[in-house]
Design a protein around this motif. Structure first.
Motif, short mmCIF file in Angstrom:
data_model
loop_
_atom_site.label_atom_id
_atom_site.label_comp_id
_atom_site.label_asym_id
_atom_site.label_seq_id
_atom_site.Cartn_x
_atom_site.Cartn_y
_atom_site.Cartn_z
N MET A 133 0.83 -1.22 0.00
CA MET A 133 0.00 0.00 0.00
C MET A 133 0.86 1.26 0.00
SD MET A 133 -3.53 -0.14 0.50
CE MET A 133 -4.03 0.89 1.85
N ARG A 134 2.03 1.17 0.58
CA ARG A 134 2.91 2.35 0.67
C ARG A 134 3.38 2.82 -0.71
NH1 ARG A 134 5.21 3.67 6.29
NH2 ARG A 134 4.13 2.17 7.56
N TYR A 135 3.35 1.87 -1.68
CA TYR A 135 3.77 2.26 -3.03
C TYR A 135 2.68 3.05 -3.77
CZ TYR A 135 7.86 -0.66 -2.41
OH TYR A 135 9.03 -1.17 -1.93
N LEU A 136 1.49 3.05 -3.20
CA LEU A 136 0.37 3.77 -3.81
C LEU A 136 0.71 5.25 -4.03
CD1 LEU A 136 -3.12 2.92 -2.28
CD2 LEU A 136 -2.59 3.39 -4.66
N LYS A 137 1.39 5.83 -3.04
CA LYS A 137 1.69 7.27 -3.16
C LYS A 137 2.62 7.56 -4.33
CE LYS A 137 5.10 7.28 0.64
NZ LYS A 137 4.83 5.96 1.22
N TYR A 138 3.49 6.59 -4.65
CA TYR A 138 4.37 6.78 -5.82
C TYR A 138 3.54 6.70 -7.11
CZ TYR A 138 8.02 6.09 -2.37
OH TYR A 138 8.81 6.22 -1.25
N LEU A 139 2.56 5.81 -7.08
CA LEU A 139 1.66 5.70 -8.24
C LEU A 139 0.88 7.00 -8.43
CD1 LEU A 139 -0.02 2.17 -8.19
CD2 LEU A 139 1.34 3.19 -10.01
N VAL A 140 0.42 7.56 -7.32
CA VAL A 140 -0.31 8.84 -7.37
C VAL A 140 0.60 9.91 -7.95
CG1 VAL A 140 -1.41 10.65 -5.96
CG2 VAL A 140 -1.84 8.26 -5.44
N LEU A 141 1.85 9.92 -7.52
CA LEU A 141 2.81 10.91 -8.01
C LEU A 141 3.05 10.75 -9.52
CD1 LEU A 141 4.94 13.17 -7.40
CD2 LEU A 141 6.58 11.36 -6.98
N ILE A 142 3.24 9.50 -9.96
CA ILE A 142 3.48 9.25 -11.39
C ILE A 142 2.25 9.65 -12.21
CG2 ILE A 142 3.90 7.44 -13.13
CD1 ILE A 142 5.55 6.00 -10.90
N ALA A 143 1.08 9.23 -11.70
CA ALA A 143 -0.16 9.56 -12.41
C ALA A 143 -0.35 11.06 -12.51
CB ALA A 143 -1.34 8.93 -11.68
N LEU A 144 0.02 11.74 -11.47
CA LEU A 144 -0.12 13.20 -11.41
C LEU A 144 0.73 13.88 -12.48
CD1 LEU A 144 -0.46 15.05 -8.31
CD2 LEU A 144 1.73 15.53 -9.28
N VAL A 145 1.89 13.29 -12.74
CA VAL A 145 2.78 13.86 -13.76
C VAL A 145 2.33 13.43 -15.15
CG1 VAL A 145 5.17 13.91 -14.58
CG2 VAL A 145 4.70 13.94 -12.14
N LEU A 146 1.94 12.14 -15.26
CA LEU A 146 1.64 11.61 -16.60
C LEU A 146 0.25 11.97 -17.12
CD1 LEU A 146 3.28 8.06 -16.48
CD2 LEU A 146 4.18 10.16 -17.47
N LEU A 147 -0.74 11.94 -16.22
CA LEU A 147 -2.12 12.20 -16.69
C LEU A 147 -2.27 13.52 -17.44
CD1 LEU A 147 -4.46 10.78 -13.89
CD2 LEU A 147 -4.22 9.97 -16.22
N PRO A 148 -1.74 14.63 -16.90
CA PRO A 148 -1.90 15.89 -17.63
C PRO A 148 -1.22 15.87 -19.00
CG PRO A 148 -1.15 16.30 -15.40
CD PRO A 148 -1.05 14.84 -15.63
N LEU A 149 -0.19 15.02 -19.15
CA LEU A 149 0.51 14.98 -20.44
C LEU A 149 -0.31 14.25 -21.50
CD1 LEU A 149 4.15 14.17 -19.25
CD2 LEU A 149 3.23 16.39 -19.89
N PHE A 150 -1.11 13.28 -21.07
CA PHE A 150 -1.83 12.46 -22.05
C PHE A 150 -3.34 12.69 -22.10
CE2 PHE A 150 2.02 10.00 -20.97
CZ PHE A 150 2.60 10.01 -22.23
N PHE A 151 -3.88 13.19 -21.00
CA PHE A 151 -5.34 13.37 -20.97
C PHE A 151 -5.74 14.82 -20.78
CE2 PHE A 151 -4.52 8.99 -19.63
CZ PHE A 151 -5.31 8.29 -20.52
N ALA A 152 -5.57 15.58 -21.80
CA ALA A 152 -5.99 16.98 -21.74
C ALA A 152 -7.39 17.11 -22.32
CB ALA A 152 -5.01 17.83 -22.53
#
Lengths: 297, 56
Positions: A133-152
């Motif tokens: 579960m502790r790795y979830l925050k890294y996923l949130v961080l990656i998603a936060l960076v990647l989502l805006p790049l691909f889903f505008a």
């Protein structure tokens, strides 16, 4: 007996130092009190500066900008560019202090700490669940960076996904005060606000049962600081020649860090609780690199 | 002896990485300041972000 009492008093004194820091920073970061009364946000030039913690810039009291919100604005905004300024700011805090800011500065961390003080039976999350579960925050961080790049959106501007769908600090510090003060916003609140309120309530309820669940599992800023934690100037040190392996440090750690194995774990928020409970003063902290007897790797 | 050497090497690497990250972060900050990115942060921060508060 007398010695124990003195030690206990000392411990309380040190714990209150953490609390004083947290309260002072919470007030300092959200010092525009008139904003809460007027239902308006601060518009001074200090808002160009990113604070090192998750503190919504739409909070009526906020005097600075939220680094996560600013990062998303840069990555998903119309100009889309590498966020030198925001990244430089959080990297600087990360490399100098590591997660000290989580332990001593973050207002949402303070709220979670206070909620955990409510005397009710606590949940012990088993390692099998806790570790992945502790790795979830890294996923949130990656998603936060990647989502805006691909889903505008059609406009080419990506919404701040984390702020929009998850951030409990935004709902608590920004959403609720604004809705209380502004009728138009109250009328505009819909499903999204309902969703964010559910997320906030869930995090607050879990904060009563588990110590700092948001910091442990979801906070993208904590995840970012964790990456720099090992290299930060501020480090914890364990002198194994003094350690008697009583494990008091590990039992007292709010983040469940195995202090005797890895005192500078990325999960450590450097609140100093382990240091204050150590009966033989084997734990120290500071900016200076300990040359001798350092066995904390 | 070997363990000590490895540990000292590890420490040196961490120290070098620490200063490198510090230098990079300062360079980033300078680059951001030169590009006036702080104005973009200011522009965003002085308006109520409707998404952040759960409205938009």
């Amino acid at each position: 007996m007398h010695r124990d009492r003195i030690k206990s008093a000392e411990r309380k004194k040190k714990l209150s130092f953490q609390r004083i820091c947290q309260l002072a920073f919470a007030v300092l970061i959200n010092g525009y009190m008139a904003g809460f009364l007027k239902g308006k946000i601060f518009t001074g030039s200090s808002k160009a500066i990113c604070v090192p913690v998750l503190n919504c810039y739409s909070c009526p009291g906020a005097l600075g900008a939220c680094p996560i919100g600013s990062l998303q604005a840069a990555l998903g905004g119309p100009k889309r560019h590498f966020p030198f300024y925001v990244l430089g700011t959080i990297m600087l805090f990360g490399v100098v202090l590591g997660r000290v800011v989580c332990g001593l500065v973050c207002p949402f961390g303070l709220l979670q700490d206070l909620l955990y003080k409510i005397p009710i039976k606590k949940i012990t999350v088993s390692k099998k669940i806790d570790r992945p579960m502790r790795y979830l925050k890294y996923l949130v961080l990656i998603a936060l960076v990647l989502l805006p790049l691909f889903f505008a959106g059609q406009t080419g501007i990506a919404p701040p996904y984390f702020c929009k769908y998850i951030c409990p600090a935004g709902t608590l510090g920004g959403g609720i005060p604004h809705l209380l003060a502004n009728e138009t916003l109250r009328k505009a609140a819909g499903v999204l606000f309902g969703w964010k309120t559910i997320v906030l309530v869930l995090i607050l309820v879990f904060s009563v049962l588990i110590h700092r669940p948001f910091c442990r599992y979801l906070c993208p800023l904590g995840a970012f600081y964790s990456l720099f934690h090992r290299f930060s100037f501020y480090q914890m040190h364990l002198d194994k020649t003094l350690c008697i392996n009583c494990k008091k440090c590990e039992h007292s750690c709010p983040m469940g860090v195995e202090v005797t194995k890895n005192i500078n774990s990325p999960e450590c928020i450097r609140c100093g609780k382990c240091k204050s409970v150590c009966p033989v003063h084997a734990i120290s902290a500071g900016m200076k690199e300990k040359e001798s007897k350092r066995t904390d790797e | 002896m070997k363990k000590n050497k490895a540990e000292s090497q590890k420490r040196r690497t961490a120290l070098a990485a620490r200063w490198c990250i510090l230098a990079v972060s300062v360079l980033f900050l300078i680059a951001g300041a030169v590009k006036k990115e702080y104005l973009e942060v200011l522009q965003k921060a002085v308006r109520i972000c409707l998404e952040c508060i759960g409205i938009g």
